[in-house]
Design an enzyme around this catalytic site. Structure first.
Site, PDB file in Angstrom:
ATOM      1  CG  ASP A  82      -0.787   6.885   5.861  1.00  0.00           C
ATOM      2  OD1 ASP A  82      -1.266   7.166   6.972  1.00  0.00           O
ATOM      3  OD2 ASP A  82      -1.453   6.923   4.803  1.00  0.00           O
ATOM      4  CG  ASP A  93      -5.280   7.889   8.442  1.00  0.00           C
ATOM      5  OD1 ASP A  93      -4.060   7.680   8.316  1.00  0.00           O
ATOM      6  OD2 ASP A  93      -6.110   7.680   7.515  1.00  0.00           O
ATOM      7  CG  HIS A 153     -10.446   7.976   4.706  1.00  0.00           C
ATOM      8  ND1 HIS A 153     -10.387   7.674   6.026  1.00  0.00           N
ATOM      9  CD2 HIS A 153      -9.154   8.156   4.303  1.00  0.00           C
ATOM     10  CE1 HIS A 153      -9.113   7.656   6.416  1.00  0.00           C
ATOM     11  NE2 HIS A 153      -8.331   7.955   5.390  1.00  0.00           N
ATOM     12  CG  HIS A 161     -10.617   3.873   3.983  1.00  0.00           C
ATOM     13  ND1 HIS A 161      -9.703   2.949   3.550  1.00  0.00           N
ATOM     14  CD2 HIS A 161      -9.945   5.032   4.104  1.00  0.00           C
ATOM     15  CE1 HIS A 161      -8.519   3.543   3.419  1.00  0.00           C
ATOM     16  NE2 HIS A 161      -8.638   4.799   3.753  1.00  0.00           N
ATOM     17  CD  GLU A 186      -5.487   9.620   2.882  1.00  0.00           C
ATOM     18  OE1 GLU A 186      -4.345   9.178   2.669  1.00  0.00           O
ATOM     19  OE2 GLU A 186      -6.372   8.974   3.466  1.00  0.00           O
ATOM     20  CD  GLU A 278      -4.231  10.404   6.235  1.00  0.00           C
ATOM     21  OE1 GLU A 278      -3.214   9.701   6.273  1.00  0.00           O
ATOM     22  OE2 GLU A 278      -5.383   9.952   6.111  1.00  0.00           O
TER      23      GLU A 278
HETATM   24 MN    MN Z   1      -6.189   8.076   5.478  1.00  0.00          MN
HETATM   25 MN    MN Z   2      -3.222   7.583   6.389  1.00  0.00          MN
END
Ligand code: MN
Ligand code: MN
Length: 294
Positions: A82, A93, A153, A161, A186, A278
């Site tokens: 990640d 992200d 998010h 977030h 995600e 994601e």
């Molecule tokens: Mn994330």
């Molecule tokens: Mn992430």
């Protein structure tokens, strides 16, 4: 729109770094070494980490971050990488899962396909319920379960977030996506019961509010943390500059002051294997997948 350019830049760098990191996840490679190389790549591409690079394995769904002296070596694990980067606070992200055992291809495919299908239904006005339903049903069609207490998010400047919480199952939440929102989708798929809990010691932290401290080295450490602009940081980052004993002492001080947020590893409750996929998206008349190779 300057924001759009920054989001696009952050998204492209996040993707490039993710692909680079993915190529390093091989049998006999060290998790710490890969983590450091991936983080160095972020700086090399003129961005900064939005959070420490996380490499979570097997039943750990998220938030495993290499310890300062991490000894983990890859062999046959299911490995989720990640990566979040920011450009002047604008965040990209994204995540992927590598199956080193080659026995869990379907599980990897389940979260990836759920992400693809979610992206297909996303437009201005799509409800959170609809996204969750799409993700949940796709994962179930592979015979697995979505992880229900992990979610996507919203993204905001220096904020990884923020609302909306984008569910991985149908929560019946009729909130609609709005034009101009940046969001991360995600899906997590598991062969376990589909719930995670916090387990183990955290290596990732953030400071929730400003506070003055008296001890000189604690103040120095807090000044260092200030440079992360409220974004999460790794104990490892601090221990490059300060002794581990000082870092641990400072962290316990912050905890006592009530200004330390801890992010311990998130482990599947029945120890099922977990895969993740994601992307970051910009909700607009034409939805843009920011972390897709353009
Ligand atoms: Mn994330
Ligand atoms: Mn992430």
């Amino acid at each position: 729109m300057e924001n759009l350019q920054n989001y696009e830049k952050a998204g492209q760098i996040a993707r490039e770094v993710l692909e680079y990191g993915k190529s390093l996840i091989k049998k006999d490679a060290s998790l710490l070494d890969v983590t450091k190389k991936v983080e160095a790549k972020i700086f090399e591409l003129n961005a900064k980490p939005a959070f420490p690079v996380q490499i979570s394995m097997n039943d750990i769904a998220a938030h495993y971050c290499a310890e300062p002296d991490d000894k983990t070596v890859f062999s046959d694990q299911l490995v989720s990488l990640d990566v979040g980067v920011h450009v002047d606070g604008f965040i990209g992200d994204n995540a992927c899962t590598v199956d080193l055992s080659e026995k869990n291809k379907e599980l990897v495919e389940a979260s990836r396909k759920a992400l693809d299908n979610a992206i297909k239904v996303i437009q201005v006005g799509t409800t959170l319920s609809e996204i969750g339903k799409t993700i949940g049903e796709t994962i179930e069609s592979y015979g697995f379960k979505p992880v229900r207490n992990l979610s996507g998010h919203g993204l905001d400047e220096y904020n990884i977030h923020c609302p909306p919480t984008v569910p991985n199952f149908d929560t019946k939440d009729e909130t609609q996506l709005e034009k101009g929102q940046a969001i991360a989708i995600e899906p997590f798929a598991t062969n376990g019961i589909g719930l995670i809990h916090e387990k183990g010691l955290p290596d990732v932290f953030s400071i929730t509010e400003a506070r003055s401290v008296r001890i000189e080295f604690v103040r120095q450490i807090l000044n260092r943390i200030d440079k992360f602009n409220g974004l999460p940081f790794a104990k490892r980052w601090l221990s490059e500059q300060f002794s581990l004993a000082k870092v641990n002492l400072a962290l316990s001080q912050f905890k006592k002051l009530g200004i330390l947020k801890e992010y311990p590893p998130l482990v599947e409750k029945s120890n099922g294997l977990v895969s993740q996929a994601e992307h970051s998206l910009l909700v607009d008349d034409k939805v843009k997948v920011l972390t897709e190779i353009s």
